[in-house]
Structures are given as C-alpha cells and as structure tokens.
Scaffold this motif. Structure first.
Motif, PDB file in Angstrom:
ATOM      1  N   MET A 182     -10.349 -10.259   9.126  1.00 60.13           N
ATOM      2  CA  MET A 182      -9.617  -9.065   9.490  1.00 60.13           C
ATOM      3  C   MET A 182      -8.587  -9.457  10.545  1.00 60.13           C
ATOM      4  O   MET A 182      -8.920 -10.118  11.523  1.00 60.13           O
ATOM      5  CB  MET A 182     -10.593  -8.024  10.020  1.00 60.13           C
ATOM      6  N   THR A 183      -7.358  -9.030  10.341  1.00 59.32           N
ATOM      7  CA  THR A 183      -6.283  -9.387  11.257  1.00 59.32           C
ATOM      8  C   THR A 183      -6.180  -8.378  12.404  1.00 59.32           C
ATOM      9  O   THR A 183      -6.716  -7.262  12.321  1.00 59.32           O
ATOM     10  CB  THR A 183      -4.928  -9.433  10.521  1.00 59.32           C
ATOM     11  N   THR A 184      -5.460  -8.767  13.423  1.00 59.10           N
ATOM     12  CA  THR A 184      -5.192  -7.851  14.529  1.00 59.10           C
ATOM     13  C   THR A 184      -4.442  -6.629  14.029  1.00 59.10           C
ATOM     14  O   THR A 184      -4.715  -5.499  14.458  1.00 59.10           O
ATOM     15  CB  THR A 184      -4.394  -8.573  15.636  1.00 59.10           C
ATOM     16  N   ASP A 185      -3.505  -6.823  13.103  1.00 56.20           N
ATOM     17  CA  ASP A 185      -2.770  -5.680  12.531  1.00 56.20           C
ATOM     18  C   ASP A 185      -3.717  -4.707  11.842  1.00 56.20           C
ATOM     19  O   ASP A 185      -3.554  -3.486  11.947  1.00 56.20           O
ATOM     20  CB  ASP A 185      -1.704  -6.158  11.541  1.00 56.20           C
ATOM     21  N   ASP A 186      -4.718  -5.225  11.112  1.00 58.15           N
ATOM     22  CA  ASP A 186      -5.704  -4.360  10.461  1.00 58.15           C
ATOM     23  C   ASP A 186      -6.477  -3.553  11.502  1.00 58.15           C
ATOM     24  O   ASP A 186      -6.674  -2.344  11.346  1.00 58.15           O
ATOM     25  CB  ASP A 186      -6.702  -5.177   9.627  1.00 58.15           C
ATOM     26  N   LEU A 187      -6.921  -4.225  12.562  1.00 60.13           N
ATOM     27  CA  LEU A 187      -7.680  -3.540  13.603  1.00 60.13           C
ATOM     28  C   LEU A 187      -6.856  -2.448  14.280  1.00 60.13           C
ATOM     29  O   LEU A 187      -7.351  -1.335  14.511  1.00 60.13           O
ATOM     30  CB  LEU A 187      -8.170  -4.539  14.644  1.00 60.13           C
ATOM     31  N   VAL A 188      -5.611  -2.740  14.573  1.00 59.83           N
ATOM     32  CA  VAL A 188      -4.737  -1.745  15.197  1.00 59.83           C
ATOM     33  C   VAL A 188      -4.525  -0.571  14.251  1.00 59.83           C
ATOM     34  O   VAL A 188      -4.569   0.600  14.675  1.00 59.83           O
ATOM     35  CB  VAL A 188      -3.388  -2.381  15.622  1.00 59.83           C
ATOM     36  N   GLU A 189      -4.329  -0.843  12.970  1.00 58.21           N
ATOM     37  CA  GLU A 189      -4.124   0.239  12.008  1.00 58.21           C
ATOM     38  C   GLU A 189      -5.372   1.126  11.904  1.00 58.21           C
ATOM     39  O   GLU A 189      -5.268   2.353  11.861  1.00 58.21           O
ATOM     40  CB  GLU A 189      -3.752  -0.314  10.637  1.00 58.21           C
ATOM     41  N   ILE A 190      -6.548   0.525  11.869  1.00 57.45           N
ATOM     42  CA  ILE A 190      -7.783   1.308  11.808  1.00 57.45           C
ATOM     43  C   ILE A 190      -7.970   2.112  13.093  1.00 57.45           C
ATOM     44  O   ILE A 190      -8.345   3.295  13.049  1.00 57.45           O
ATOM     45  CB  ILE A 190      -8.996   0.401  11.502  1.00 57.45           C
ATOM     46  N   GLN A 191      -7.682   1.523  14.245  1.00 59.20           N
ATOM     47  CA  GLN A 191      -7.791   2.264  15.503  1.00 59.20           C
ATOM     48  C   GLN A 191      -6.836   3.458  15.514  1.00 59.20           C
ATOM     49  O   GLN A 191      -7.202   4.548  15.970  1.00 59.20           O
ATOM     50  CB  GLN A 191      -7.526   1.346  16.689  1.00 59.20           C
ATOM     51  N   HIS A 192      -5.633   3.267  15.004  1.00 58.48           N
ATOM     52  CA  HIS A 192      -4.669   4.363  14.931  1.00 58.48           C
ATOM     53  C   HIS A 192      -5.160   5.441  13.959  1.00 58.48           C
ATOM     54  O   HIS A 192      -5.025   6.642  14.231  1.00 58.48           O
ATOM     55  CB  HIS A 192      -3.291   3.835  14.519  1.00 58.48           C
ATOM     56  N   LEU A 193      -5.731   5.037  12.840  1.00 60.99           N
ATOM     57  CA  LEU A 193      -6.298   5.971  11.871  1.00 60.99           C
ATOM     58  C   LEU A 193      -7.363   6.844  12.534  1.00 60.99           C
ATOM     59  O   LEU A 193      -7.372   8.071  12.385  1.00 60.99           O
ATOM     60  CB  LEU A 193      -6.919   5.183  10.708  1.00 60.99           C
ATOM     61  N   LEU A 194      -8.251   6.212  13.307  1.00 60.99           N
ATOM     62  CA  LEU A 194      -9.327   6.946  13.962  1.00 60.99           C
ATOM     63  C   LEU A 194      -8.800   7.832  15.085  1.00 60.99           C
ATOM     64  O   LEU A 194      -9.347   8.914  15.342  1.00 60.99           O
ATOM     65  CB  LEU A 194     -10.392   5.978  14.455  1.00 60.99           C
ATOM     66  N   ALA A 195      -7.740   7.411  15.745  1.00 66.32           N
ATOM     67  CA  ALA A 195      -7.093   8.271  16.744  1.00 66.32           C
ATOM     68  C   ALA A 195      -6.509   9.507  16.062  1.00 66.32           C
ATOM     69  O   ALA A 195      -6.614  10.628  16.591  1.00 66.32           O
ATOM     70  CB  ALA A 195      -6.009   7.503  17.495  1.00 66.32           C
ATOM     71  N   ARG A 196      -5.909   9.317  14.877  1.00 67.29           N
ATOM     72  CA  ARG A 196      -5.383  10.467  14.123  1.00 67.29           C
ATOM     73  C   ARG A 196      -6.510  11.425  13.750  1.00 67.29           C
ATOM     74  O   ARG A 196      -6.327  12.648  13.774  1.00 67.29           O
ATOM     75  CB  ARG A 196      -4.625  10.010  12.878  1.00 67.29           C
ATOM     76  N   TYR A 197      -7.671  10.895  13.374  1.00 68.46           N
ATOM     77  CA  TYR A 197      -8.818  11.748  13.081  1.00 68.46           C
ATOM     78  C   TYR A 197      -9.122  12.634  14.299  1.00 68.46           C
ATOM     79  O   TYR A 197      -9.226  13.853  14.183  1.00 68.46           O
ATOM     80  CB  TYR A 197     -10.045  10.891  12.729  1.00 68.46           C
ATOM     81  N   ALA A 198      -9.280  12.026  15.464  1.00 65.53           N
ATOM     82  CA  ALA A 198      -9.649  12.766  16.670  1.00 65.53           C
ATOM     83  C   ALA A 198      -8.589  13.799  17.055  1.00 65.53           C
ATOM     84  O   ALA A 198      -8.923  14.943  17.401  1.00 65.53           O
ATOM     85  CB  ALA A 198      -9.908  11.803  17.822  1.00 65.53           C
ATOM     86  N   VAL A 199      -7.326  13.434  16.989  1.00 64.08           N
ATOM     87  CA  VAL A 199      -6.253  14.350  17.380  1.00 64.08           C
ATOM     88  C   VAL A 199      -6.114  15.488  16.376  1.00 64.08           C
ATOM     89  O   VAL A 199      -5.986  16.657  16.763  1.00 64.08           O
ATOM     90  CB  VAL A 199      -4.918  13.587  17.556  1.00 64.08           C
TER      91      VAL A 199
END
Length: 138
Positions: free
Chosen positions: A1-18
């Motif tokens: 898993m790349t850093t870009d993948d991790l950042v994208e998943i973190q952003h996805l989960l932030a969108r869920y919360a917001v």
C-alpha cells in the motif's frame, strides 16, 4: 500500500465523518461502493437502508481518529478507526470504533463494509442493542 493510497483512504474516512455530521446523505452514500454495507445493532444493512438508519440515529458530531489501514498490495484493504460521537442536544458521548473493508474503484478508494463497535462504560465492546433501530416494514 502506497502513501498515496493511505492518504486517499484517510480523506475518504474524513468525508464520511463530515458528511454524516452535516446530514449530507448523498455525500455519505458516495463514500461507499454501490454494494456496500453498514453493520450495527446486531444486523447488517445494505446501502439502500442506510438513509433510514441515519435518519433514526441521534444527530451530532462524529469525531474520528486516524485509522490503522492494512493493504494487501492490490485493490482491497482493511482498517480500524476510533470514533467519539457527541450528541448535539445533550453533549452525551458514545465511543467505539469502526472495522472496515475498502475497495479501490474507478472513482478511487471506497468503503465496502463498515461495522460499528461500541465501548460501554463497563468495558464491554458490542455492536449495540438490536432494538435500537427498527427496519421499515416491507
């Protein structure tokens, strides 16, 4: 898993919360795959039932922590994300964590499954009371 993948998943989960905090159901549904599911209260709900589940739930602030994400080197991953929910009217707290599966789609990473585990004052970890949400009659 790349850093870009991790950042994208973190952003996805932030969108869920917001989006769930703001009551943006369309935005919330967009973080899932079309066949995605949400599990809580002793049951698993398909995405089509998620708007009713959210409508029945208390409103408030969803504060999520940084997830632990494990990739398989391909287009799927799993993760766990801590949660603290603050009820908007009473400021009562609910704490727990989500256990997730993620899938890389043509539109980027999406949640495929999300399961809620509550942490009780007793220290018990459970999926909630089965009677907390009644499915609509069909």
């Amino acid at each position: 898993m790349t850093t870009d993948d991790l950042v994208e998943i973190q952003h996805l989960l932030a969108r869920y919360a917001v989006t769930i905090t703001r009551g943006d159901i369309d935005g919330l549904l967009a973080v899932f795959t079309p066949d995605g599911t949400y599990s809580a209260f002793g049951d698993t709900y398909p995405l089509a039932e998620f708007p009713a589940l959210v409508a029945a739930a208390p409103k408030g602030l969803f504060m999520t922590g940084t997830p632990v994400v494990e990739g398989d080197g391909g287009d799927t991953a799993t993760g766990t994300q801590p949660l603290c929910f603050v009820d908007h009217a009473t400021h009562d707290l609910r704490i727990g964590y989500y256990t997730d599966t993620y899938v890389r789609t043509d539109d980027g990473w999406r949640l495929h499954t999300r399961a809620m585990t509550f942490i009780r004052r007793s220290g018990v970890h459970d999926s909630g009371r089965p009677h907390a949400f009644e499915r609509p009659a069909v």
